[in-house]
Structure formats: C-alpha cells, structure tokens
Design an enzyme around this catalytic site. Sequence first.
Site, PDB file in Angstrom:
ATOM      1  N   HIS A 274      20.311  27.401   3.801  1.00 41.58           N
ATOM      2  CA  HIS A 274      19.809  28.641   3.222  1.00 41.58           C
ATOM      3  C   HIS A 274      19.223  29.515   4.338  1.00 41.58           C
ATOM      4  O   HIS A 274      18.022  29.459   4.623  1.00 41.58           O
ATOM      5  CB  HIS A 274      18.740  28.260   2.198  1.00 41.58           C
ATOM      6  CG  HIS A 274      18.364  29.375   1.319  1.00 41.58           C
ATOM      7  ND1 HIS A 274      18.995  29.628   0.127  1.00 41.58           N
ATOM      8  CD2 HIS A 274      17.413  30.322   1.458  1.00 41.58           C
ATOM      9  CE1 HIS A 274      18.445  30.675  -0.426  1.00 41.58           C
ATOM     10  NE2 HIS A 274      17.490  31.115   0.354  1.00 41.58           N
TER      11      HIS A 274
ATOM     12  N   GLN B 175      11.423  28.558   2.769  1.00 42.27           N
ATOM     13  CA  GLN B 175      10.097  29.069   3.184  1.00 42.27           C
ATOM     14  C   GLN B 175      10.160  29.363   4.691  1.00 42.27           C
ATOM     15  O   GLN B 175       9.526  28.713   5.508  1.00 42.27           O
ATOM     16  CB  GLN B 175       9.012  28.030   2.843  1.00 42.27           C
ATOM     17  CG  GLN B 175       7.587  28.525   3.042  1.00 42.27           C
ATOM     18  CD  GLN B 175       7.167  29.657   2.107  1.00 42.27           C
ATOM     19  OE1 GLN B 175       7.631  29.740   0.969  1.00 42.27           O
ATOM     20  NE2 GLN B 175       6.305  30.559   2.575  1.00 42.27           N
TER      21      GLN B 175
ATOM     22  N   THR C 208      16.471  25.386 -10.131  1.00 40.44           N
ATOM     23  CA  THR C 208      16.063  25.411 -11.550  1.00 40.44           C
ATOM     24  C   THR C 208      17.223  25.822 -12.452  1.00 40.44           C
ATOM     25  O   THR C 208      17.155  25.693 -13.667  1.00 40.44           O
ATOM     26  CB  THR C 208      14.942  26.434 -11.782  1.00 40.44           C
ATOM     27  OG1 THR C 208      15.464  27.754 -11.514  1.00 40.44           O
ATOM     28  CG2 THR C 208      13.756  26.185 -10.879  1.00 40.44           C
ATOM     29  N   GLY C 209      18.272  26.361 -11.845  1.00 40.67           N
ATOM     30  CA  GLY C 209      19.413  26.831 -12.625  1.00 40.67           C
ATOM     31  C   GLY C 209      19.235  28.259 -13.127  1.00 40.67           C
ATOM     32  O   GLY C 209      20.152  28.832 -13.726  1.00 40.67           O
ATOM     33  N   GLY C 210      18.057  28.848 -12.872  1.00 38.01           N
ATOM     34  CA  GLY C 210      17.760  30.201 -13.366  1.00 38.01           C
ATOM     35  C   GLY C 210      18.788  31.229 -12.894  1.00 38.01           C
ATOM     36  O   GLY C 210      19.301  32.026 -13.694  1.00 38.01           O
ATOM     37  N   THR C 211      19.100  31.205 -11.602  1.00 35.41           N
ATOM     38  CA  THR C 211      20.029  32.193 -11.039  1.00 35.41           C
ATOM     39  C   THR C 211      21.415  32.065 -11.674  1.00 35.41           C
ATOM     40  O   THR C 211      21.993  33.049 -12.159  1.00 35.41           O
ATOM     41  CB  THR C 211      20.153  31.977  -9.503  1.00 35.41           C
ATOM     42  OG1 THR C 211      18.866  32.153  -8.927  1.00 35.41           O
ATOM     43  CG2 THR C 211      21.157  32.934  -8.878  1.00 35.41           C
TER      44      THR C 211
ATOM     45  N   LYS D  95      20.836  40.523  -7.742  1.00 36.70           N
ATOM     46  CA  LYS D  95      19.777  39.681  -8.321  1.00 36.70           C
ATOM     47  C   LYS D  95      18.395  40.166  -7.899  1.00 36.70           C
ATOM     48  O   LYS D  95      18.190  40.556  -6.771  1.00 36.70           O
ATOM     49  CB  LYS D  95      19.975  38.237  -7.852  1.00 36.70           C
ATOM     50  CG  LYS D  95      18.868  37.280  -8.259  1.00 36.70           C
ATOM     51  CD  LYS D  95      19.204  35.844  -7.928  1.00 36.70           C
ATOM     52  CE  LYS D  95      18.516  35.361  -6.671  1.00 36.70           C
ATOM     53  NZ  LYS D  95      18.740  33.940  -6.405  1.00 36.70           N
TER      54      LYS D  95
ATOM     55  N   ASP E 297       0.817  -1.226   0.000  1.00 36.66           N
ATOM     56  CA  ASP E 297       0.000   0.000   0.000  1.00 36.66           C
ATOM     57  C   ASP E 297       0.847   1.272   0.000  1.00 36.66           C
ATOM     58  O   ASP E 297       0.325   2.375   0.081  1.00 36.66           O
ATOM     59  CB  ASP E 297      -0.951   0.013   1.202  1.00 36.66           C
ATOM     60  CG  ASP E 297      -0.207  -0.009   2.523  1.00 36.66           C
ATOM     61  OD1 ASP E 297       1.046  -0.045   2.506  1.00 36.66           O
ATOM     62  OD2 ASP E 297      -0.869   0.015   3.577  1.00 36.66           O
TER      63      ASP E 297
ATOM     64  N   ASP F 150      27.283  29.347  -5.296  1.00 31.82           N
ATOM     65  CA  ASP F 150      25.961  29.488  -4.670  1.00 31.82           C
ATOM     66  C   ASP F 150      25.714  28.271  -3.788  1.00 31.82           C
ATOM     67  O   ASP F 150      26.350  27.232  -3.976  1.00 31.82           O
ATOM     68  CB  ASP F 150      24.874  29.621  -5.740  1.00 31.82           C
ATOM     69  CG  ASP F 150      23.696  30.482  -5.254  1.00 31.82           C
ATOM     70  OD1 ASP F 150      23.624  30.775  -4.042  1.00 31.82           O
ATOM     71  OD2 ASP F 150      22.849  30.839  -6.082  1.00 31.82           O
TER      72      ASP F 150
HETATM   73  C1  R5P Z   1      18.649  31.841  -3.412  1.00 32.30           C
HETATM   74  O1  R5P Z   1      18.806  32.849  -2.749  1.00 32.30           O
HETATM   75  C2  R5P Z   1      19.611  30.698  -3.404  1.00 32.30           C
HETATM   76  O2  R5P Z   1      20.820  31.028  -2.791  1.00 32.30           O
HETATM   77  C3  R5P Z   1      19.845  30.190  -4.802  1.00 32.30           C
HETATM   78  O3  R5P Z   1      20.400  31.236  -5.574  1.00 32.30           O
HETATM   79  C4  R5P Z   1      18.565  29.723  -5.417  1.00 32.30           C
HETATM   80  O4  R5P Z   1      17.891  28.855  -4.563  1.00 32.30           O
HETATM   81  C5  R5P Z   1      18.835  29.060  -6.729  1.00 32.30           C
HETATM   82  O5  R5P Z   1      17.613  28.707  -7.284  1.00 32.30           O
HETATM   83  P1  R5P Z   1      17.473  28.578  -8.842  1.00 32.30           P
HETATM   84  O6  R5P Z   1      18.539  27.614  -9.308  1.00 32.30           O
HETATM   85  O7  R5P Z   1      16.090  27.998  -9.017  1.00 32.30           O
HETATM   86  O8  R5P Z   1      17.600  29.918  -9.442  1.00 32.30           O
END
Ligand code: R5P
Length: 304
Positions: A135, A102, A232-235, A201, A42, A227
Amino acid sequence: MFRRNMMRLKIIGGSSSQALAERVARELGQSATKVDVRRFPDGEKYLRVLEDVKGQSAVIIQSMHPAPDEHLLEYFLLVDMLKDLGANKIIAFIPYFAYARQDTRFNPGEAVSFKTVTKLIEKTGTDELYTFDMHLHRVRDISEVFEIPAHNLSAFPLLADHIQRNIRLRNAIVIAPDEEAEQWARVCAQELKADYDVLKKRRVGDERVEIRPGAMNLTGRDVVMVDDIISTGGTIAEATRAALQLGANKVVIACTHPILAGNALAKIYAAGAETVIGTDTVPSAVSVVSVAPVIADQLRRLKC
Ligand code: R5P
C-alpha cells in the site's frame, strides 16, 4: 550451477506463512527448513531452527497477518537467530506488509508506524526484502522507503489469469474503487484485454466510504473490481453497490490481501458481489490463488 545455487537457499516459513513456504519450497524441488516454534508458559516465544544454516542464505517467508505485532516480533527473532547461527544472507518475503497505511502523520501526535517498522526490519539484519502489492500512496517506489534492496511484486497478473481461466465474463470492464487502485486495474485490464475505469472514493470513517461514479457506462457489463487490501470490506461493498446501481450485470472481486476483518465477506456478498477471490499472502476462505510461483521465480534468479 543453477542447482548448486538453489541448494544453498534455506526456505523458512514463519508462523503466519507456513503453507506458503511449503508451496515455494515444493516449486523449487526442496523442503522448507523446519523451525520449532513454541510458547513458554508466560507467553514468550521459543524458536529453534532444526537444520544447519551456517554459510547459507536464508529466505524467511512471513506475512504480517493475522496479529501483525506478534508476527513482526517473531520475524525479528528469526532473523537474529539465523544471523547469529552464521547465515550469510537474509532474504525476506513479507507477502502482506502491515503498517504501510500509517505512512504519514495524518493528525498531530500520531506515530508514523510505517517508518518505525521499516527501520526495525533494516536494523535487525534483513539484507533484501520482497513484498506484494504494498500500500504505497505517498511514494512512487518501495526503494524510496527502504535503504536495503526492496521489491514490490504484484499478484494481479496471477489473479487476472485465474479469472480468465475460471470465471465466465461478458463485455468485461475492470473497475478500481479509488484512484490508488488504478495501477492494479490497469494491469488486470491488460491481462483480461478489457477496459478499465476508476471510481471516486471519499473515506468518511474507519469503516465507511462514499463512492461516486467514474467516466464509463457500466450498463450490462460484467465488472471485475480490484483492490490491494480488503480489510473491513467497506470500500469494496460500497463500490459493488455503486457498480450495480450503475447497471453492471455482475461484480467479481479480486484482491491481493484478503484480510476480511469481522463480517467483511458477508458485507460484500450482501452488497451483491457474485464472487470474491484473493491470494495466500493472507490465508483466508477466498485465498484461491497462490503467490508461490512468483516467489519461486524470484528465488531462481537470485545469485546467493
Ligand atoms: C485503501 O486505499 C486501500 O487500497 C483499500 O481500499 C482499503 O484498505 C480497504 O479497506 P476497507 O476494506 O476497510 O474499506
């Protein structure tokens, strides 16, 4: 005396950190304690520790990735099982600690999930906690968050050491993609004997950020971009693009927690990064640095 202390530590890897637990145990000249983890039809989890833990200190190593909720629940089941079987102390190593972002109510009605998770970890019987590069944005120290002894270790000295040994850099500069990452850029720059700078940023969506230049000239310089998390790699992709547009010669990326959700890695390489490295707090294709030596060092210092 030292040997007698170590013999009483049981090293237990949860499902997300089995390989890391084995590495830590090997560093300490022992084997990880075996736990049988299965699922009932289950979907419920079955756990059984295969060694006697009565009167011993147990070290649980369990990252909260992938599937943070699943690994968190498994962590609670492990702690409660070990306590119930007579373990006298539970030392948690949660190398990647999910939910830390969060940590406040950004919008009305939101759950402050970080608080909930920390409360549950304390209530289920963890005696001491260690994590890596947590974080922490709105508090200065992890001890402000937990009532139990809690320690935030850093993987950046190890990452910098790896870069120094394996990546050729000329006229290096360490870059933080945002203000929060400055702490890691400073450590890395010190280890690499380089300068550092901080980009600016602004988040404009879950996966989109805008990056503006810092104070220093990047022309012709080899950039090491650091970092805590790549999600997501966006930053990092945006910061890489910005560094190259500002004249950087190449961009090497280092992070502690390579979550690399979806096509994050492809996105970062498409932005022009030369290399991406991370640690095994989150096992991934780029987890070339192990945090096991740091964990083993902490355990050698414990008097259990
Ligand atoms: C944000 O302040 C964290 O230090 C990272 O820069 C963030 O969590 C990276 O997230 P993502 O890869 O989605 O941009």
